[in-house]
Every structure is written in structure tokens, then in C-alpha cells.
Design an enzyme around this catalytic site. Structure first.
Site, short mmCIF file in Angstrom:
data_model
loop_
_atom_site.label_atom_id
_atom_site.label_comp_id
_atom_site.label_asym_id
_atom_site.label_seq_id
_atom_site.Cartn_x
_atom_site.Cartn_y
_atom_site.Cartn_z
N HIS A 144 0.80 -1.24 0.00
CA HIS A 144 0.00 0.00 0.00
C HIS A 144 0.83 1.28 0.00
CE1 HIS A 144 0.87 0.25 4.29
NE2 HIS A 144 0.24 -0.90 4.52
N HIS A 201 -1.78 -0.62 -4.00
CA HIS A 201 -3.13 -0.82 -3.50
C HIS A 201 -3.57 0.44 -2.75
CE1 HIS A 201 -3.61 -5.40 -3.76
NE2 HIS A 201 -2.53 -5.08 -4.45
N ASP A 240 -9.35 0.70 -5.04
CA ASP A 240 -9.71 -0.72 -5.14
C ASP A 240 -11.21 -0.93 -5.02
OD1 ASP A 240 -7.05 -1.17 -5.44
OD2 ASP A 240 -6.77 -2.32 -3.61
#
Length: 233
Positions: free
Chosen positions: A57, A152, A157
Site C-alpha cells: 500500500h 493498492h 480498489d
């Protein structure tokens, strides 16, 4: 029907080892249409992310240091999510973390605020057994562009998953699922055309004769009766 497509990012993979939620992204669907009423928060977990999670992330401790803690956004998230059906890819992971966060605040678990869960990973495995069913793989399969997804991110997402979910479940709609509210040349709104009035055009006599001639040719070629003459059970 109100549905919320949800994704989280976390400091690691196990809340029981002290890992925390650091980002929540939610996208609202009402009657299968995106409303734009989304929910997105970064959260200060008061700890570092594990190396593997950080690589996924990219949310550093420094970046999260001035963000609210979970207890500061818990009521806001609860009110936003209340009564909605929630759509998650690999639901046990996200729900495990969110339930843990709420229980740590001596509040009812996240499960208590929602009206059921759809796990798109389970759906994808049923539709595509033996295939890769990650979010990226499903985006590729359904032709959804994810070129901008370098790392991410919960909101990104969730937005991609909303597109994937709508593509995966398109067959659940009526025959008029994608008819826009526009007028035909005759001024009749297409959405008003009743599905019961679908016109069935039967073959003409000449067409039936041509079809019979074709079948006769197939019979002759195979020296028997072709499969197209086999009665349907």
C-alpha cells in the site's frame, strides 16, 4: 437496494497480532448505480506497517501520523454503512479487521451494522474455477482499466471492485439492464417498452423450404440423418 463496495488497507495480515486498519474506502451503489456518495478515510494506527504490507500500500508511518485514529471515525463509518449490503473481495479479511477495531472500542462488531455481505472472491471462484481471481485478474478479464493502480489503495480498489461486481452480476438484471433513458426516433422512451412485448419473427415459407433443402444436403453428405433433425428432449 443500497450496497456499499468496501476495501481496507492494514498494517499487516493479522489483527490478533496487533495489526490495524489504516485506510477505508467505500463506494455506494443504489439499485446498481454509482451515486458518488463515497466514504474514504486514512487512519493513524499508532504503529508501523509490516514490511510486506508497506510494499503493497505504500502508506508510511510518517504519512499517517497526522491522520485521525479509528475511534475518531468509528461512529461516522457506522452511520454511513448502517443497513447496507456490503460487497468485499475476500470478505473474511476486511471483516476480521473491522470487527476487531469495533470490539476494541467496546462497540458492537461491524457485522451488526450491515445487512449481509457479498464476497466477490467466492463469486469469482464459482464463475471461474481454477482461474486467477485477484482484483487485477478480474479487471483484465472484464476489460476494466486498472493501469493507474501502481499500489493498492482502499478507495481506488473499491471503485475497481464496484465495476467488477457490476460486470460479474450483469446477468442478474432484466433483459433491459443497460437501456438508457433516451428517446427512440418515434419519441417513445425505451425504458417504457415492456419486455413482455418482445416481437418473435417466425420463418417464412421460403425460408423454411431453404432450411429443409440445406438439411437434405447434410443428410446426403453424411449418408444418414444429420444431428439438426434430432428432436429436442
Amino acid at each position: 437496494m443500497r450496497q456499499i463496495v468496501l476495501d481496507t488497507e492494514t498494517t499487516g495480515i493479522n489483527p490478533k497480532l496487533g495489526n490495524r486498519v489504516i485506510e477505508i474506502g467505500c463506494v455506494e451503489l443504489v439499485d446498481r448505480k454509482l451515486t458518488g456518495n463515497n466514504f474514504h478515510r486514512y487512519i493513524n494506527p499508532d504503529r508501523d506497517s509490516e514490511e510486506g504490507a508497506l510494499a503493497v500500500h505504500g502508506l508510511t508511518t510518517e504519512f499517517l501520523s497526522d491522520k485521525p485514529r479509528f475511534h475518531e471515525i468509528a461512529a461516522e463509518l457506522r452511520d454511513y454503512i448502517q443497513g447496507a449490503e456490503v460487497i468485499i473481495h475476500n470478505a473474511p479479511f476486511d471483516l476480521g479487521f473491522l470487527n476487531h477495531e469495533y470490539r476494541a472500542l467496546n462497540m458492537p462488531p461491524f457485522d451488526d451494522y450491515i445487512n449481509g455481505v457479498i464476497d466477490t472472491l467466492v463469486q469469482a471462484k464459482e464463475l471461474r474455477p481454477g482461474k486467477r481471481n485477484s482484483l487485477d485478474a478480474l479487471c483484465d478479464f472484464y476489460g476494466i482499466s486498472n493501469a493507474h493502480r501502481k499500489l493498492h489503495g482502499a478507495l481506488l480498489d473499491a471503485e475497481l471492485l464496484a465495476d467488477v461486481y457490476l460486470s460479474m452480476t450483469r446477468g442478474q438484471n432484466s433483459l433491459g439492464m443497460d437501456i438508457e433513458e433516451e428517446q427512440s426516433a418515434g419519441g417513445i422512451e425505451l425504458e417504457q417498452v415492456a419486455l413482455a412485448e418482445i416481437l418473435v419473427v417466425r420463418a417464412s415459407g421460403d425460408e423454411l423450404a431453404a432450411h429443409e433443402e440445406l438439411l437434405n444436403g447434410l443428410d446426403k453428405a453424411m449418408k444418414g440423418t444429420c444431428i439438426w433433425r434430432t428432436p429436442v428432449a
